[in-house]
Motif scaffolding. Structure first.
Motif, mmCIF file in Angstrom:
data_model
loop_
_atom_site.group_PDB
_atom_site.id
_atom_site.type_symbol
_atom_site.label_atom_id
_atom_site.label_comp_id
_atom_site.label_asym_id
_atom_site.label_seq_id
_atom_site.Cartn_x
_atom_site.Cartn_y
_atom_site.Cartn_z
ATOM 1 N N LEU A 17 -6.532 -0.333 4.870
ATOM 2 C CA LEU A 17 -6.557 0.400 6.124
ATOM 3 C C LEU A 17 -6.912 1.861 5.904
ATOM 4 C CD1 LEU A 17 -5.842 -0.397 9.078
ATOM 5 C CD2 LEU A 17 -3.607 0.629 8.681
ATOM 6 N N PHE A 24 3.305 1.474 14.817
ATOM 7 C CA PHE A 24 2.204 0.672 15.304
ATOM 8 C C PHE A 24 2.225 0.592 16.831
ATOM 9 C CE2 PHE A 24 -0.880 -2.569 15.564
ATOM 10 C CZ PHE A 24 -0.432 -3.531 16.443
ATOM 11 N N TYR A 68 -12.548 -5.836 10.470
ATOM 12 C CA TYR A 68 -11.596 -6.839 10.948
ATOM 13 C C TYR A 68 -10.984 -6.423 12.273
ATOM 14 C CZ TYR A 68 -11.629 -9.117 6.349
ATOM 15 O OH TYR A 68 -11.999 -9.778 5.208
ATOM 16 N N ALA A 72 7.520 8.464 10.584
ATOM 17 C CA ALA A 72 6.497 7.588 10.032
ATOM 18 C C ALA A 72 5.604 7.068 11.162
ATOM 19 C CB ALA A 72 7.145 6.425 9.298
ATOM 20 N N PRO A 73 4.433 6.594 10.842
ATOM 21 C CA PRO A 73 3.559 6.024 11.877
ATOM 22 C C PRO A 73 4.181 4.770 12.477
ATOM 23 C CG PRO A 73 2.360 6.407 9.838
ATOM 24 C CD PRO A 73 3.807 6.575 9.525
ATOM 25 N N LEU A 80 -3.022 10.212 6.920
ATOM 26 C CA LEU A 80 -2.489 9.416 5.819
ATOM 27 C C LEU A 80 -3.628 9.086 4.848
ATOM 28 C CD1 LEU A 80 -0.841 8.570 8.560
ATOM 29 C CD2 LEU A 80 0.170 6.892 7.028
ATOM 30 N N ILE A 95 4.528 7.148 2.204
ATOM 31 C CA ILE A 95 4.770 6.032 3.121
ATOM 32 C C ILE A 95 4.188 4.757 2.528
ATOM 33 C CG2 ILE A 95 4.601 5.257 5.524
ATOM 34 C CD1 ILE A 95 3.518 8.070 6.176
ATOM 35 N N PHE A 145 0.847 -1.189 0.000
ATOM 36 C CA PHE A 145 0.000 0.000 0.000
ATOM 37 C C PHE A 145 0.884 1.241 0.000
ATOM 38 C CE2 PHE A 145 -3.721 -2.473 0.969
ATOM 39 C CZ PHE A 145 -3.274 -3.498 1.779
ATOM 40 N N SER A 203 -9.483 -1.768 9.819
ATOM 41 C CA SER A 203 -9.279 -2.757 8.766
ATOM 42 C C SER A 203 -10.648 -3.320 8.426
ATOM 43 C CB SER A 203 -8.377 -3.882 9.252
ATOM 44 O OG SER A 203 -7.199 -3.388 9.827
ATOM 45 N N TYR A 256 -3.529 -3.255 18.422
ATOM 46 C CA TYR A 256 -4.540 -3.745 17.485
ATOM 47 C C TYR A 256 -5.576 -4.535 18.266
ATOM 48 C CZ TYR A 256 -6.522 -6.482 13.592
ATOM 49 O OH TYR A 256 -7.355 -7.069 12.684
ATOM 50 N N TYR A 307 0.783 5.303 0.710
ATOM 51 C CA TYR A 307 0.039 6.394 1.308
ATOM 52 C C TYR A 307 0.797 7.700 1.084
ATOM 53 C CZ TYR A 307 -2.846 3.070 3.973
ATOM 54 O OH TYR A 307 -3.725 2.080 4.346
ATOM 55 N N TYR A 340 -1.895 4.022 15.897
ATOM 56 C CA TYR A 340 -0.550 4.355 15.490
ATOM 57 C C TYR A 340 -0.141 5.665 16.139
ATOM 58 C CZ TYR A 340 -0.921 0.775 11.872
ATOM 59 O OH TYR A 340 -1.064 -0.419 11.207
ATOM 60 N N TYR A 366 -4.251 -10.744 6.318
ATOM 61 C CA TYR A 366 -5.265 -9.711 6.121
ATOM 62 C C TYR A 366 -5.862 -9.257 7.435
ATOM 63 C CZ TYR A 366 -8.600 -13.524 6.850
ATOM 64 O OH TYR A 366 -9.294 -14.578 7.389
ATOM 65 N N ASN A 367 -5.782 -10.083 8.464
ATOM 66 C CA ASN A 367 -6.357 -9.705 9.749
ATOM 67 C C ASN A 367 -5.283 -9.263 10.730
ATOM 68 O OD1 ASN A 367 -8.509 -9.260 11.438
ATOM 69 N ND2 ASN A 367 -8.486 -11.325 12.279
ATOM 70 N N SER A 368 -4.130 -8.912 10.209
ATOM 71 C CA SER A 368 -3.034 -8.455 11.051
ATOM 72 C C SER A 368 -2.826 -6.964 10.839
ATOM 73 C CB SER A 368 -1.744 -9.199 10.700
ATOM 74 O OG SER A 368 -1.901 -10.584 10.871
ATOM 75 N N PRO A 369 -2.311 -6.286 11.848
ATOM 76 C CA PRO A 369 -2.077 -4.849 11.668
ATOM 77 C C PRO A 369 -0.989 -4.592 10.635
ATOM 78 C CG PRO A 369 -1.109 -5.629 13.717
ATOM 79 C CD PRO A 369 -1.913 -6.767 13.180
ATOM 80 N N LEU A 370 -1.080 -3.442 10.011
ATOM 81 C CA LEU A 370 -0.086 -3.058 9.029
ATOM 82 C C LEU A 370 1.109 -2.397 9.700
ATOM 83 C CD1 LEU A 370 -1.942 -1.479 5.964
ATOM 84 C CD2 LEU A 370 -0.738 -3.661 6.083
ATOM 85 N N HIS A 371 2.276 -2.677 9.167
ATOM 86 C CA HIS A 371 3.485 -1.987 9.595
ATOM 87 C C HIS A 371 3.996 -1.172 8.423
ATOM 88 C CE1 HIS A 371 4.014 -4.070 13.498
ATOM 89 N NE2 HIS A 371 3.286 -4.981 12.909
ATOM 90 N N PHE A 372 4.565 -0.037 8.755
ATOM 91 C CA PHE A 372 4.934 0.911 7.731
ATOM 92 C C PHE A 372 6.438 1.042 7.586
ATOM 93 C CE2 PHE A 372 0.950 2.915 6.528
ATOM 94 C CZ PHE A 372 0.109 2.453 7.514
ATOM 95 N N GLY A 373 6.840 1.448 6.383
ATOM 96 C CA GLY A 373 8.206 1.877 6.190
ATOM 97 C C GLY A 373 8.413 3.213 6.882
ATOM 98 N N ARG A 389 1.671 -6.211 3.198
ATOM 99 C CA ARG A 389 0.923 -7.293 3.848
ATOM 100 C C ARG A 389 1.243 -8.590 3.124
ATOM 101 N NH1 ARG A 389 -4.954 -5.758 4.796
ATOM 102 N NH2 ARG A 389 -4.106 -5.134 6.806
ATOM 103 N N SER A 449 -6.834 -0.424 14.779
ATOM 104 C CA SER A 449 -5.421 -0.238 15.105
ATOM 105 C C SER A 449 -5.180 1.177 15.599
ATOM 106 C CB SER A 449 -4.547 -0.469 13.859
ATOM 107 O OG SER A 449 -4.777 -1.728 13.292
ATOM 108 N N PHE A 459 -7.470 5.575 7.845
ATOM 109 C CA PHE A 459 -7.043 6.284 9.044
ATOM 110 C C PHE A 459 -8.009 7.385 9.428
ATOM 111 C CE2 PHE A 459 -2.760 4.789 9.985
ATOM 112 C CZ PHE A 459 -2.487 4.053 8.843
#
Lengths: 117, 108
Positions: free
Chosen positions: B96, B45, B30, B42-43, A44, A93, A34, B91, B48, A36, B35, A102-109, A97, B33, B98
């Motif tokens: 996602l 985490f 789902y 950056a955000p 975002l 950003i 993804f 989610s 959740y 953003y 952040y 799909y049911n897990s939180p996203l982590h970002f760069g 995934r 979350s 925000f």
């Protein structure tokens, strides 16, 4: 787990040039990435979703010919801002995934701050 | 579509407790979350919640009520370094989404 790396962290370019931003998943295979964009003091906003090996899906209002997204492998996606203009200056950003995440939180760069002069 | 509401700004005293609420509308929920984002960064985490109840991680806790489409982030023993923007995100059937973020200012 779910580490995402983004490069470069900061870039300054002249108006009319193109800039490429890389997003890599380091410890998992990213079937979906993804992209953003965040303007100062704003939230975002999702630009596009890319699935490995297929064309990206762009959100309404995002020009696909201006923001080229390539997701050629399971660990790398690139965003190229073509013919950049000052109004494209923003914080870009990525997140990723993996399959069955799909049911897990996203982590970002860590994001890329683009400044177009 | 999806939408989220959270307060735009909150100010709290160092050492205190602050709660940041988030209400949402979404299809195919789902999870919720949270952040944290410091200026220029950056955000990151934080937590959740996929199921109702409270999740605790150190000084931070997050709560979800799916029936009320509501959640909150609770920050205890506030420190100056907690001054940042906090985003809730849902989610669902779409990627996602925000909220607009809550700017937390911790004062001495």
């Amino acid at each position: 787990g779910a580490v995402v790396s983004q490069h470069p962290s900061r870039v300054i370019c002249k108006s009319g040039t193109s800039v490429k931003i890389e997003c890599r998943s380091l410890d998992f295979q990213a079937t979906t990435m993804f992209w953003y964009r965040q303007f100062p003091k704003q939230s975002l906003m999702l630009m596009a979703t890319s699935n490995e090996g297929s064309k990206a899906t762009y959100e309404q209002g995002v020009e696909k010919d201006k923001f080229l997204i390539n997701h050629a492998s399971l660990t790398l996606s690139t965003l190229t801002v073509t013919s950049a203009h000052p109004e494209d200056s923003s914080f870009y950003i990525c997140s990723a995934r993996g399959r069955n995440m799909y049911n897990s939180p996203l982590h970002f760069g860590n994001g890329t701050r683009l400044t177009v002069t | 579509g999806q939408s989220l509401e959270q307060p735009s700004e909150v100010t709290a005293v160092e050492g205190a407790i602050v709660q940041i609420n988030c209400t949402y509308q979404t299809s195919g929920f789902y999870g919720l979350s949270w952040y944290q984002q410091h200026d220029g960064g950056a955000p990151t985490f934080l937590s959740y919640n996929a199921l109702d109840g409270l999740e605790e991680t150190g000084r931070f806790s997050s709560f979800l009520s799916r029936s009320d489409s509501y959640g909150y982030l609770l920050l205890q023993e506030l420190q100056m370094k907690d001054s940042a923007s906090y985003f809730c995100a849902v989610s669902g059937n779409t990627p996602l989404v925000f909220g607009k973020g809550t700017r937390l200012s911790v004062i001495a």
